[in-house]
Enzyme design. Structure first.
Site, PDB file in Angstrom:
ATOM      1  CB  CYS A 100     -21.826  -1.621  45.158  1.00 58.15           C
ATOM      2  SG  CYS A 100     -21.437  -2.985  46.011  1.00 58.15           S
ATOM      3  CE  LYS A 139     -26.754  -1.335  37.792  1.00 58.03           C
ATOM      4  NZ  LYS A 139     -26.500  -2.189  39.156  1.00 58.03           N
TER       5      LYS A 139
HETATM    6  C1  FMN Z   1     -25.357 -11.157  43.130  1.00 52.82           C
HETATM    7  C2  FMN Z   1     -25.632  -9.817  42.632  1.00 52.82           C
HETATM    8  C3  FMN Z   1     -24.329  -9.077  42.558  1.00 52.82           C
HETATM    9  C4  FMN Z   1     -24.338  -7.982  41.936  1.00 52.82           C
HETATM   10  N1  FMN Z   1     -23.205  -7.158  41.725  1.00 52.82           N
HETATM   11  C5  FMN Z   1     -23.407  -5.977  41.011  1.00 52.82           C
HETATM   12  C6  FMN Z   1     -21.971  -5.492  40.660  1.00 52.82           C
HETATM   13  O1  FMN Z   1     -20.914  -5.783  40.615  1.00 52.82           O
HETATM   14  N2  FMN Z   1     -22.113  -4.152  40.104  1.00 52.82           N
HETATM   15  C7  FMN Z   1     -23.511  -3.545  40.098  1.00 52.82           C
HETATM   16  O2  FMN Z   1     -23.374  -2.148  39.563  1.00 52.82           O
HETATM   17  N3  FMN Z   1     -24.535  -4.067  40.510  1.00 52.82           N
HETATM   18  C8  FMN Z   1     -24.410  -5.194  40.892  1.00 52.82           C
HETATM   19  N4  FMN Z   1     -25.774  -5.901  41.422  1.00 52.82           N
HETATM   20  C9  FMN Z   1     -26.912  -5.340  41.129  1.00 52.82           C
HETATM   21  C10 FMN Z   1     -27.583  -5.414  39.769  1.00 52.82           C
HETATM   22  O3  FMN Z   1     -26.608  -5.110  38.914  1.00 52.82           O
HETATM   23  C11 FMN Z   1     -28.787  -4.797  39.685  1.00 52.82           C
HETATM   24  O4  FMN Z   1     -28.891  -3.495  39.868  1.00 52.82           O
HETATM   25  C12 FMN Z   1     -29.649  -5.361  40.881  1.00 52.82           C
HETATM   26  O5  FMN Z   1     -29.883  -6.801  41.150  1.00 52.82           O
HETATM   27  C13 FMN Z   1     -31.325  -4.884  40.465  1.00 52.82           C
HETATM   28  O6  FMN Z   1     -31.646  -5.408  39.218  1.00 52.82           O
HETATM   29  P1  FMN Z   1     -32.605  -6.542  39.059  1.00 52.82           P
HETATM   30  O7  FMN Z   1     -33.873  -6.641  40.054  1.00 52.82           O
HETATM   31  O8  FMN Z   1     -33.197  -6.909  37.885  1.00 52.82           O
HETATM   32  O9  FMN Z   1     -31.862  -7.773  39.732  1.00 52.82           O
HETATM   33  C14 FMN Z   1     -25.810  -7.000  41.797  1.00 52.82           C
HETATM   34  C15 FMN Z   1     -26.773  -7.792  42.039  1.00 52.82           C
HETATM   35  C16 FMN Z   1     -26.725  -9.189  42.774  1.00 52.82           C
HETATM   36  C17 FMN Z   1     -27.873  -9.757  43.104  1.00 52.82           C
END
Ligand code: FMN
Length: 280
Positions: A100, A139
């Site tokens: 995060c 993660k």
């Molecule tokens: C609105 C939002 C909330 C997120 N909350 C978390 C979270 O609580 N924990 C986490 O490990 N990653 C969180 N992420 C990251 C996502 O799990 C992911 O790693 C990131 O969006 C990249 O993947 P993508 O390009 O497929 O979206 C969040 C991402 C977004 C956009």
């Protein structure tokens, strides 16, 4: 793919996203072909779980699919306690958040800020792995910043501590959610450890999914934002990985049916008062 003793239906994982991946959304992703849908991050501080809102976001034993819960924090004992409590409440897999980038999380030395302190990472991972008898995933971001690269070191440390699967979001913390995702660090980690590697970041269609798997050699893919508004992306990707063919676009009538079902489930979960009054 297998995580610990759990056999997954496929290698596609729906990403945890705070404010989005509530229980109705996770159930939808599961129906649409995600092998696991991870619940949102919960603080390791149990005091903040007493609100109705937090209780709603814990997993429930009647959820469909594997129940994977993410915890975040920086104190090894608190993290171990949080893992135990979540397992007692029904979590079948514990996921530790060290990805995060939010300032309010990083200020407390949680999330991706921990990547700067490998010794503390090690203490947390040992504490959590030894606290529960379910598989523990981690993660991370690829690194804290371009000038502070240690993705392979963290991956090796995770393996040594007994972590069963490592998800790597293909951006340094400094890049937040912008800029092109770079998959080199994921590829390097895969070449240096034997635990499961899950590649994440900017996978938005079946062609990209295939390309990321081929380039990184990862065992699985995690998809976040591309599933918002299009949860059937999981079945589209799976079909392409299986056959090399693209599925035709989902008919609008089916999209409407899914949308209405999702709204009904949101009303059922949060209560009528928090949704639109009528739903056809
Ligand atoms: C609105 C939002 C909330 C997120 N909350 C978390 C979270 O609580 N924990 C986490 O490990 N990653 C969180 N992420 C990251 C996502 O799990 C992911 O790693 C990131 O969006 C990249 O993947 P993508 O390009 O497929 O979206 C969040 C991402 C977004 C956009």
């Amino acid at each position: 793919m297998q995580i610990g003793h759990y056999q997954l239906t496929n290698c596609l994982i729906s990403a945890q996203m705070s404010g989005i991946t509530d229980r109705p959304f996770r159930a939808l992703c599961h129906t649409m072909g995600a092998g696991i849908a991870v619940s949102k991050m919960l603080s390791s501080n149990p005091k903040v779980w007493r609100t109705d809102k937090s209780r709603l976001h814990m997993v429930h034993s009647d959820e469909p699919g594997l129940r994977s819960v993410q915890i975040a924090g920086c104190d090894p004992d608190d993290m171990a306690a949080a893992a135990r409590i979540n397992v007692a409440s029904g979590a079948q897999i514990i996921d530790i958040n060290m990805g995060c980038p939010a300032k309010k999380v990083n200020r407390k030395l949680a999330g991706s800020a921990l990547l700067q302190y490998p010794d503390l990472v090690k203490q947390i991972l040992y504490a959590v792995v030894n606290a529960v008898d379910v598989p523990v995933k981690l993660k991370i971001r690829t690194d804290w910043a371009s000038e502070h690269r240690n993705c392979v070191e963290i991956a090796q440390l995770a393996e040594d501590c007994g972590i069963q699967a490592l998800t790597i979001h293909s951006r340094t913390r400094a890049f937040l959610f912008n800029g092109n995702a770079g998959y080199d660090s994921i590829r390097a980690a895969k070449q240096n450890v034997s635990i499961l590697i899950i590649a994440n970041g900017d996978i938005t269609d079946p062609h990209e999914a295939r390309a990321v798997l081929d380039y990184t050699g990862a065992d699985a893919l995690m998809i976040g934002r591309a599933a918002q508004g299009k949860p059937w992306i999981f079945q589209e990707i799976q079909h392409y990985l299986d056959t090399g063919e693209l599925l035709p676009p989902m008919p609008l009538g089916e999209v409407k049916r899914l949308l209405i079902k999702h709204i009904r489930e949101l009303h059922g979960f949060y209560g009528q008062g928090k949704g639109a009054p009528d739903c056809p």
